[in-house]
Design an enzyme around this catalytic site. Structure first.
Site, PDB file in Angstrom:
ATOM      1  N   SER A 140     -31.566 -23.788 100.926  1.00 44.25           N
ATOM      2  CA  SER A 140     -30.439 -22.463 100.822  1.00 44.25           C
ATOM      3  C   SER A 140     -29.126 -22.933 102.026  1.00 44.25           C
ATOM      4  O   SER A 140     -29.344 -23.930 102.603  1.00 44.25           O
ATOM      5  CB  SER A 140     -31.245 -21.237 101.569  1.00 44.25           C
ATOM      6  N   TYR A 153     -35.755 -16.264 107.636  1.00 46.54           N
ATOM      7  CA  TYR A 153     -35.721 -16.898 106.319  1.00 46.54           C
ATOM      8  C   TYR A 153     -34.600 -17.798 106.416  1.00 46.54           C
ATOM      9  O   TYR A 153     -34.832 -19.221 106.436  1.00 46.54           O
ATOM     10  CB  TYR A 153     -34.562 -16.162 105.656  1.00 46.54           C
TER      11      TYR A 153
HETATM   12  P1  NAD Z   1     -36.453 -14.528  93.057  1.00 46.55           P
HETATM   13  O1  NAD Z   1     -37.011 -12.887  93.998  1.00 46.55           O
HETATM   14  O2  NAD Z   1     -35.787 -13.872  91.539  1.00 46.55           O
HETATM   15  O3  NAD Z   1     -37.314 -15.669  92.383  1.00 46.55           O
HETATM   16  C1  NAD Z   1     -38.548 -15.414  93.845  1.00 46.55           C
HETATM   17  C2  NAD Z   1     -39.351 -15.917  93.403  1.00 46.55           C
HETATM   18  O4  NAD Z   1     -40.519 -16.470  94.083  1.00 46.55           O
HETATM   19  C3  NAD Z   1     -40.730 -15.242  92.021  1.00 46.55           C
HETATM   20  O5  NAD Z   1     -41.088 -15.976  91.278  1.00 46.55           O
HETATM   21  C4  NAD Z   1     -41.314 -14.738  92.862  1.00 46.55           C
HETATM   22  O6  NAD Z   1     -42.467 -14.483  91.942  1.00 46.55           O
HETATM   23  C5  NAD Z   1     -41.902 -16.319  93.843  1.00 46.55           C
HETATM   24  N1  NAD Z   1     -42.649 -16.078  94.811  1.00 46.55           N
HETATM   25  C6  NAD Z   1     -42.103 -14.577  95.661  1.00 46.55           C
HETATM   26  N2  NAD Z   1     -43.237 -14.702  96.540  1.00 46.55           N
HETATM   27  C7  NAD Z   1     -44.645 -15.380  95.872  1.00 46.55           C
HETATM   28  C8  NAD Z   1     -45.807 -15.896  96.534  1.00 46.55           C
HETATM   29  N3  NAD Z   1     -46.364 -15.558  97.526  1.00 46.55           N
HETATM   30  N4  NAD Z   1     -46.495 -16.194  95.527  1.00 46.55           N
HETATM   31  C9  NAD Z   1     -45.942 -17.157  94.497  1.00 46.55           C
HETATM   32  N5  NAD Z   1     -44.639 -17.010  93.853  1.00 46.55           N
HETATM   33  C10 NAD Z   1     -43.966 -15.921  94.979  1.00 46.55           C
HETATM   34  O7  NAD Z   1     -35.311 -15.109  94.153  1.00 46.55           O
HETATM   35  P2  NAD Z   1     -34.522 -16.621  93.750  1.00 46.55           P
HETATM   36  O8  NAD Z   1     -32.716 -15.988  93.718  1.00 46.55           O
HETATM   37  O9  NAD Z   1     -34.595 -17.243  92.154  1.00 46.55           O
HETATM   38  O10 NAD Z   1     -35.559 -16.961  94.722  1.00 46.55           O
HETATM   39  C11 NAD Z   1     -35.924 -18.789  94.452  1.00 46.55           C
HETATM   40  C12 NAD Z   1     -35.577 -19.158  95.955  1.00 46.55           C
HETATM   41  O11 NAD Z   1     -34.112 -19.918  95.601  1.00 46.55           O
HETATM   42  C13 NAD Z   1     -35.947 -18.442  97.242  1.00 46.55           C
HETATM   43  O12 NAD Z   1     -36.441 -19.809  97.966  1.00 46.55           O
HETATM   44  C14 NAD Z   1     -34.945 -18.762  97.724  1.00 46.55           C
HETATM   45  O13 NAD Z   1     -34.810 -18.558  99.252  1.00 46.55           O
HETATM   46  C15 NAD Z   1     -34.111 -19.791  96.974  1.00 46.55           C
HETATM   47  N6  NAD Z   1     -32.259 -18.887  97.319  1.00 46.55           N
HETATM   48  C16 NAD Z   1     -32.062 -18.141  96.398  1.00 46.55           C
HETATM   49  C17 NAD Z   1     -30.128 -17.887  96.447  1.00 46.55           C
HETATM   50  C18 NAD Z   1     -30.198 -16.873  95.559  1.00 46.55           C
HETATM   51  O14 NAD Z   1     -28.679 -16.475  96.337  1.00 46.55           O
HETATM   52  N7  NAD Z   1     -30.672 -16.122  95.079  1.00 46.55           N
HETATM   53  C19 NAD Z   1     -30.162 -18.746  97.340  1.00 46.55           C
HETATM   54  C20 NAD Z   1     -30.342 -19.893  98.331  1.00 46.55           C
HETATM   55  C21 NAD Z   1     -31.667 -20.134  97.859  1.00 46.55           C
END
Ligand code: NAD
Length: 258
Positions: A140, A153
């Site tokens: 991130s 985080y």
């Molecule tokens: P999201 O909530 O859409 O997806 C998260 C995923 O992780 C889901 O599929 C959920 O089921 C899974 N998950 C959560 N807990 C879990 C567990 N215990 N075991 C297995 N799977 C689990 O979120 P997202 O925005 O797609 O985030 C995905 C990644 O990208 C994360 O690591 C997040 O930190 C990172 N990220 C997101 C953003 C953003 O702006 N959306 C920015 C930077 C980084």
């Protein structure tokens, strides 16, 4: 050549976008989450039908060390090997450090950071034996910079960036690379969930929250997309990226240039 990719936390958001992008390249894809619903398996069938690849859903809770490792061994049992690991599962919690619930801290560190250690440890011997491997850790902008109230985080994501460098050095002479992608804000359920509270907290409408709060530090004033993150993963798995290892690629509309 068809490879097998495991993407953790991929029944939603960025992980699902990455699954589609790798499936479109013809790779076998394992999608994952902690649930085991009909919809999860249906999602795998949808991906396979859309791209004509093989896609499988494997349940594994990324907060548990043994399940992280079992995800890799189950995927290898199904497809013969795991060639690509995308560590993506992640959760968020926003609170001042003195109010941060201890169990939530532990859970974020386990899912957002420790799970990558376990999947990489399980997959690296297979990659070494196969003579090819790609690891992409979805970190991130918060792996490179900080924001208040996101202590667990930010800590986990900085840890992932550090772990990425170590694994790159430990595999430097093997045909294996390990990199981290650092997205800024991408509009996914994880971000969507932060909007209502922020609207209430600041008494703002949705558009104002998006532009002035969420995208305040994203100079482009646009969300990155899951397709752009998927495309970056595909690039990191391509021959042109063979000498890219141990680094971070920001997809953040200029956030970390500030
Ligand atoms: P999201 O909530 O859409 O997806 C998260 C995923 O992780 C889901 O599929 C959920 O089921 C899974 N998950 C959560 N807990 C879990 C567990 N215990 N075991 C297995 N799977 C689990 O979120 P997202 O925005 O797609 O985030 C995905 C990644 O990208 C994360 O690591 C997040 O930190 C990172 N990220 C997101 C953003 C953003 O702006 N959306 C920015 C930077 C980084």
């Amino acid at each position: 050549m068809t490879k097998t990719a495991v993407i953790t936390g991929s029944n939603s958001g960025i992980g699902l976008g990455v699954a589609h992008a790798l499936a479109a390249e013809g790779h076998n894809v394992v999608i994952n989450s902690y649930s085991d619903r009909d919809e999860d398996h249906a999602l795998a069938r949808e991906i396979a039908e859309k791209h004509g690849n093989k896609t499988l859903y494997i349940k594994a809770d990324m907060s548990k060390a043994d399940e992280c490792r079992a995800l890799i061994t189950k995927a290898a049992a199904e497809f013969g090997c795991v060639d690509i690991v995308v560590n993506n599962a992640g959760i968020q919690h926003v609170a001042a450090i003195e109010d941060f619930p201890v169990e939530t801290w532990d859970r974020i560190i386990a899912i957002n950071m420790n799970s990558s250690f376990h999947t990489m440890a399980a997959a690296l011997p297979m990659m070494r034996e196969a003579g090819w491997g790609r690891i992409v850790n979805i970190a991130s902008a918060h792996g490179l910079t900080a924001s208040p109230y996101k202590s667990a985080y930010v800590t986990a994501k900085h840890g992932v960036v550090g772990m990425t460098k170590v694994v790159a050095l430990e595999t430097a002479e093997d045909p294996i690379t390990c990199n981290a992608i650092c997205p800024g804000y991408v509009l996914t359920p994880l971000v969507e969930a932060q909007i209502p509270d922020t609207m209430e907290k600041y008494g703002m409408d949705r558009d104002t929250v998006v532009r002035e709060v969420l995208l305040e530090r994203q100079p482009s004033k646009q969300f990155a997309t899951v397709e752009q993150i998927g495309g970056t993963v595909v690039f990191l798995c391509s021959p042109n990226a063979e000498q890219i290892t141990g680094t971070t690629i920001s997809v953040d509309g200029g956030w970390t240039a500030l």
